[in-house]
Design a protein around this motif. Structure first.
Motif, PDB file in Angstrom:
ATOM      1  N   LEU A 124       0.855  -1.174   0.000  1.00  0.00           N
ATOM      2  CA  LEU A 124       0.000   0.000   0.000  1.00  0.00           C
ATOM      3  C   LEU A 124       0.896   1.230   0.000  1.00  0.00           C
ATOM      4  O   LEU A 124       1.806   1.351   0.819  1.00  0.00           O
ATOM      5  N   THR A 125       0.648   2.132  -0.926  1.00  0.00           N
ATOM      6  CA  THR A 125       1.462   3.330  -1.037  1.00  0.00           C
ATOM      7  C   THR A 125       0.582   4.489  -1.468  1.00  0.00           C
ATOM      8  O   THR A 125      -0.626   4.330  -1.689  1.00  0.00           O
ATOM      9  N   SER A 126       1.166   5.669  -1.580  1.00  0.00           N
ATOM     10  CA  SER A 126       0.401   6.848  -1.982  1.00  0.00           C
ATOM     11  C   SER A 126      -0.205   6.647  -3.364  1.00  0.00           C
ATOM     12  O   SER A 126       0.431   6.114  -4.279  1.00  0.00           O
ATOM     13  N   CYS A 127      -1.440   7.095  -3.531  1.00  0.00           N
ATOM     14  CA  CYS A 127      -2.110   6.958  -4.828  1.00  0.00           C
ATOM     15  C   CYS A 127      -1.517   7.894  -5.883  1.00  0.00           C
ATOM     16  O   CYS A 127      -1.860   7.802  -7.063  1.00  0.00           O
ATOM     17  N   ASN A 128      -0.620   8.803  -5.462  1.00  0.00           N
ATOM     18  CA  ASN A 128       0.076   9.657  -6.419  1.00  0.00           C
ATOM     19  C   ASN A 128       1.214   8.917  -7.112  1.00  0.00           C
ATOM     20  O   ASN A 128       1.772   9.409  -8.087  1.00  0.00           O
ATOM     21  N   ASN A 129       1.572   7.752  -6.600  1.00  0.00           N
ATOM     22  CA  ASN A 129       2.637   6.951  -7.184  1.00  0.00           C
ATOM     23  C   ASN A 129       2.131   6.318  -8.484  1.00  0.00           C
ATOM     24  O   ASN A 129       1.165   5.564  -8.471  1.00  0.00           O
ATOM     25  N   PRO A 130       2.767   6.593  -9.627  1.00  0.00           N
ATOM     26  CA  PRO A 130       2.265   6.045 -10.900  1.00  0.00           C
ATOM     27  C   PRO A 130       2.324   4.522 -10.961  1.00  0.00           C
ATOM     28  O   PRO A 130       1.620   3.904 -11.776  1.00  0.00           O
ATOM     29  N   LYS A 131       3.113   3.885 -10.095  1.00  0.00           N
ATOM     30  CA  LYS A 131       3.238   2.431 -10.117  1.00  0.00           C
ATOM     31  C   LYS A 131       1.974   1.719  -9.647  1.00  0.00           C
ATOM     32  O   LYS A 131       1.860   0.506  -9.793  1.00  0.00           O
ATOM     33  N   VAL A 132       1.030   2.462  -9.056  1.00  0.00           N
ATOM     34  CA  VAL A 132      -0.176   1.807  -8.540  1.00  0.00           C
ATOM     35  C   VAL A 132      -1.207   1.552  -9.634  1.00  0.00           C
ATOM     36  O   VAL A 132      -2.171   0.823  -9.423  1.00  0.00           O
ATOM     37  N   ASN A 133      -1.013   2.151 -10.811  1.00  0.00           N
ATOM     38  CA  ASN A 133      -2.037   2.057 -11.867  1.00  0.00           C
ATOM     39  C   ASN A 133      -1.854   0.786 -12.685  1.00  0.00           C
ATOM     40  O   ASN A 133      -1.674   0.828 -13.899  1.00  0.00           O
ATOM     41  N   GLY A 134      -1.909  -0.354 -12.004  1.00  0.00           N
ATOM     42  CA  GLY A 134      -1.641  -1.609 -12.683  1.00  0.00           C
ATOM     43  C   GLY A 134      -2.729  -2.650 -12.553  1.00  0.00           C
ATOM     44  O   GLY A 134      -2.497  -3.831 -12.841  1.00  0.00           O
ATOM     45  N   TRP A 135      -3.924  -2.248 -12.123  1.00  0.00           N
ATOM     46  CA  TRP A 135      -5.017  -3.199 -11.927  1.00  0.00           C
ATOM     47  C   TRP A 135      -6.036  -3.078 -13.064  1.00  0.00           C
ATOM     48  O   TRP A 135      -6.297  -1.984 -13.571  1.00  0.00           O
ATOM     49  N   LEU A 136      -6.619  -4.199 -13.442  1.00  0.00           N
ATOM     50  CA  LEU A 136      -7.637  -4.187 -14.483  1.00  0.00           C
ATOM     51  C   LEU A 136      -8.651  -5.291 -14.214  1.00  0.00           C
ATOM     52  O   LEU A 136      -8.404  -6.238 -13.468  1.00  0.00           O
ATOM     53  N   VAL A 137      -9.810  -5.142 -14.828  1.00  0.00           N
ATOM     54  CA  VAL A 137     -10.875  -6.133 -14.683  1.00  0.00           C
ATOM     55  C   VAL A 137     -10.747  -7.158 -15.797  1.00  0.00           C
ATOM     56  O   VAL A 137     -10.600  -6.811 -16.974  1.00  0.00           O
ATOM     57  N   GLN A 138     -10.768  -8.399 -15.384  1.00  0.00           N
ATOM     58  CA  GLN A 138     -10.719  -9.502 -16.348  1.00  0.00           C
ATOM     59  C   GLN A 138     -12.014 -10.294 -16.224  1.00  0.00           C
ATOM     60  O   GLN A 138     -12.338 -10.800 -15.151  1.00  0.00           O
ATOM     61  N   ALA A 139     -12.766 -10.375 -17.306  1.00  0.00           N
ATOM     62  CA  ALA A 139     -14.068 -11.065 -17.287  1.00  0.00           C
ATOM     63  C   ALA A 139     -13.895 -12.511 -17.716  1.00  0.00           C
ATOM     64  O   ALA A 139     -13.287 -12.792 -18.746  1.00  0.00           O
ATOM     65  N   LEU A 140     -14.416 -13.419 -16.897  1.00  0.00           N
ATOM     66  CA  LEU A 140     -14.413 -14.846 -17.204  1.00  0.00           C
ATOM     67  C   LEU A 140     -15.861 -15.314 -17.192  1.00  0.00           C
ATOM     68  O   LEU A 140     -16.434 -15.577 -16.130  1.00  0.00           O
ATOM     69  N   ASP A 141     -16.449 -15.373 -18.365  1.00  0.00           N
ATOM     70  CA  ASP A 141     -17.882 -15.686 -18.482  1.00  0.00           C
ATOM     71  C   ASP A 141     -18.675 -14.655 -17.687  1.00  0.00           C
ATOM     72  O   ASP A 141     -18.602 -13.475 -17.964  1.00  0.00           O
ATOM     73  N   ASP A 142     -19.391 -15.090 -16.646  1.00  0.00           N
ATOM     74  CA  ASP A 142     -20.185 -14.147 -15.854  1.00  0.00           C
ATOM     75  C   ASP A 142     -19.460 -13.745 -14.569  1.00  0.00           C
ATOM     76  O   ASP A 142     -20.057 -13.176 -13.657  1.00  0.00           O
ATOM     77  N   LEU A 143     -18.174 -14.021 -14.497  1.00  0.00           N
ATOM     78  CA  LEU A 143     -17.413 -13.746 -13.283  1.00  0.00           C
ATOM     79  C   LEU A 143     -16.335 -12.710 -13.578  1.00  0.00           C
ATOM     80  O   LEU A 143     -15.643 -12.790 -14.592  1.00  0.00           O
ATOM     81  N   ASP A 144     -16.209 -11.734 -12.712  1.00  0.00           N
ATOM     82  CA  ASP A 144     -15.176 -10.714 -12.859  1.00  0.00           C
ATOM     83  C   ASP A 144     -14.051 -10.955 -11.868  1.00  0.00           C
ATOM     84  O   ASP A 144     -14.282 -11.333 -10.709  1.00  0.00           O
TER      85      ASP A 144
END
Length: 639
Positions: free
Chosen positions: A429-449
């Motif tokens: 967990l770090t400051s949200c100003n850190n550009p390294k935190v922008n690494g999450w994405l949603v992956q859809a698997l059928d009806d499950l995220d």
């Protein structure tokens, strides 16, 4: 902190943060010196006397503090709660109708226990004596209005006019300002909130603190306004009153059950210290439960942040060492501390590395040499007052067994480290100003995220967690704000990821996973932003994932790091396990958390504080066998 992605990985939390740098604009221009420039230090009557302390016992204790502890910075002598309650049959922590109040509904000392208070003197005479000893005087106070004043419907003092408060053509009374439905959670028959939106409510609170200043009070410990009983309105108004008083008064909040870094954002600038845990007593479970909490507030950059006319400090609670009583007891001190010596050293070391206020709670009239040497240890006090860069240090390994040599750079030590180390991943967990935190994405698997870290981190599949969708009527206890979500360990598993413990964990709970049954607590709520950052509703910090060499199954091994005012590096190693552990740290890893320091090819000279052992030249590894529930504290001098 463990996360269970689809692949078999071992993870734990690492928190990073930018350092707090004091600046002239952080403190209001004032003729008074900065308040709480360092973590406050003193003695509080609660751990040894509960609420039944008398004038004689308190003044005798203050006299001993003046001679034995003041030279080490212990300058506050504080009377804890219920000094206004009569010590008679039927009176207890939450009894009703046993308090002593004046004509304006303000609490005054029980004249039987505090004979110098007779004649309307309050604590004036005691404060004079305490000041004459070279100490500062403090008292514990409760939130708002007492139930006794409410029942009596006393008038309210208008200190600007010197009489009863009048507004809109009528005289206001206690029942006009008391909010019965907002009583103190742990003392519901004792106290309730005051409506600070009313002029009469503000007048009542102002009359309290002006009276404390008149008595000569230097420190107020304000209870039932933080944590579960959070009352930002009262804290804000009291802070405003204290700023206007001619007498400087340190402002402390207590208790801190359910306190979070997010909650602290609203109040840390208004006070000088604030409890971030429930009551700490002399059990190992209580001591161990402070590690997660301490880590969280350090990561949120709250250590020594801006406070009331100075700085503010997260408070891990008093030190229950030496000769004590029991919590909630109507009995004076009668027993020894239940913590063994290793556990006591662990507590002192953690409190120092976290820079928590040091408020000793034991009976100073029976202060033994072992306890005395612990609370006056020069290294502990130096770290507590002057260290910087204080944070939990995740690059630590531990293994069962012992090493033949305790030399920090021995070949055997390096062999132990090599044997236990493995490649693992950490969720930080770090400051949200850190550009390294922008690494999450949603992956859809059928009806499950799933929410996945976009990099595969040298594994066959990315690190993923499952989104939990709120249920319908059967999910009444879960209250979701728009955009907030729970993260599950795996599909169909009703256990959600905790950002940290909601409050103090027991020793049993410490052994459990970082996933727990899903609930509406803020520490389980996460929000995925459009920029790919995953933010914790508990801390306001963002999650990131890194790969490091670390020991698998290292949950019972913890470490903290800090720097000294002369460039020293302090490294504390903690063994929370029930077996002896060899704990190791690579000196090169220290550069990962200490910006501007490079330890490659550099040797350090090291000394361990508690053993007094000089380790001499340390080239690449600190390693030492640490006893059950014990610690090692290294002071390193590195060029």
């Amino acid at each position: 902190m463990a996360i269970l992605p689809r692949t078999s990985l071992s993870l734990f939390f690492f928190f990073s943060f930018s350092l707090y740098s004091p600046h002239k604009t952080h403190v209001r221009v004032s003729s008074q010196p900065e308040r709480a420039s360092f973590p406050p230090r003193g003695w509080n009557s609660y751990d040894s006397f509960c609420w039944i302390v008398s004038e004689e016992d308190f003044l005798r204790s203050a006299e001993i503090i003046s001679h034995r502890l003041k030279p080490y910075g212990y300058e506050y002598a504080v009377i804890d709660y219920l000094w206004y309650r009569r010590d008679v049959p039927g009176a207890s922590t939450d009894s009703r109708g046993f308090d002593v109040i004046d004509e304006w509904g303000r609490l005054i000392p029980d004249p039987v226990r505090w004979p110098s208070s007779k004649g309307g003197k309050g604590f004036t005479e005691i404060a004079k004596k305490v000041h004459g000893m070279g100490l500062k005087f403090g008292i514990h106070i409760m939130r708002g209005l007492s139930r006794q004043a409410y029942d009596a419907n006393t008038p309210i003092l208008d200190t600007t006019k010197g009489g009863a408060y009048e507004e809109s053509g009528r005289r206001w009374r206690a029942k006009d300002i008391g909010i019965k439905e907002r009583s103190c959670a742990w003392m519901p028959h004792g106290f309730m909130s005051v409506n600070t939106k009313l002029g009469a409510g503000r007048a009542f609170l102002r009359s309290l603190y002006e009276q404390y200043a008149k008595w000569g009070v230097d420190f107020v410990k304000h209870d039932c306004v933080f944590g579960d009983d959070l009352d930002v309105d009262e804290i804000t108004f009291v802070s405003e009153v204290l700023q206007k008083l001619d007498r400087p008064m340190l402002y402390s909040l207590s208790p801190g059950t359910s306190a979070s870094p997010t909650m602290a954002k609203d109040i840390s600038g208004l006070v000088n210290m604030y409890r971030v845990t429930g009551d700490d007593w002399d059990t190992w479970g209580d001591v161990a439960a402070h590690f997660d909490v301490a880590r969280d507030f350090a990561a949120a950059n709250k250590i020594g942040a801006k406070g009331l006319l100075g700085r503010s400090w997260p408070d891990l609670d008093m030190l229950p060492l030496g000769w004590l009583t029991d919590p909630g007891s109507n009995r004076g001190p009668y027993r020894r501390c239940n913590l063994n010596l290793d556990e006591q050293k662990t507590q002192m070391t953690l409190w120092a590395m976290v820079r928590s206020p040091l408020m000793f709670g034991g009976d100073v009239r029976k202060l033994d040499e072992t306890t005395y040497s612990l609370i006056t240890n020069p290294f502990i006090l130096e770290i507590n007052s002057f260290s910087t860069n204080n944070m939990e240090f995740p690059y630590v390994t531990g293994t069962k067994g012992s090493i033949h040599k305790t030399m920090a750079h021995s070949q055997q030590s390096r062999k132990c480290l090599k044997e236990v180390a493995s490649r693992t991943h950490i969720l930080g967990l770090t400051s949200c100003n850190n550009p390294k935190v922008n690494g999450w994405l949603v992956q859809a698997l059928d009806d499950l995220d799933q929410i996945c870290w976009k990099e595969n981190l040298q594994s066959h599949e990315p690190l993923c967690l499952y989104k939990r969708k709120p249920l319908l009527a059967s999910d009444e206890q879960l209250i979701y704000n728009q955009g907030e979500l729970h993260l599950l360990a795996s599909d169909g598993m009703e256990f959600c990821l905790d950002a940290s413990s909601r409050q103090k964990r027991t020793s049993k709970e410490l052994k459990s996973s970082s996933f727990s049954p899903c609930r509406s607590d803020a520490n389980q709520m996460w929000e995925l932003n459009n920029n790919g950052s995953l933010i914790s509703s508990y801390s306001g910090l963002c999650a990131t994932v890194n790969s490091i060499d670390a020991n698998v199954g290292n949950s019972g091994v913890r470490s903290w790091i800090a720097t000294g005012r002369k460039g020293q590096i302090y490294v504390a190693l903690f063994n929370l396990n029930s077996v002896k552990i060899v704990i190791s740290v690579k000196t090169s890893d220290m550069a990962k958390v200490l910006p501007g320091r490079n330890f490659n090819g550099t040797s350090c000279h090291g000394r361990e504080v508690w053993s007094g052992k000089d380790f001499g030249k340390i080239e690449d590894l600190i390693s030492m066998g640490v006893e059950v529930h014990g610690c090692a504290l290294f002071v390193l001098n590195c060029p």
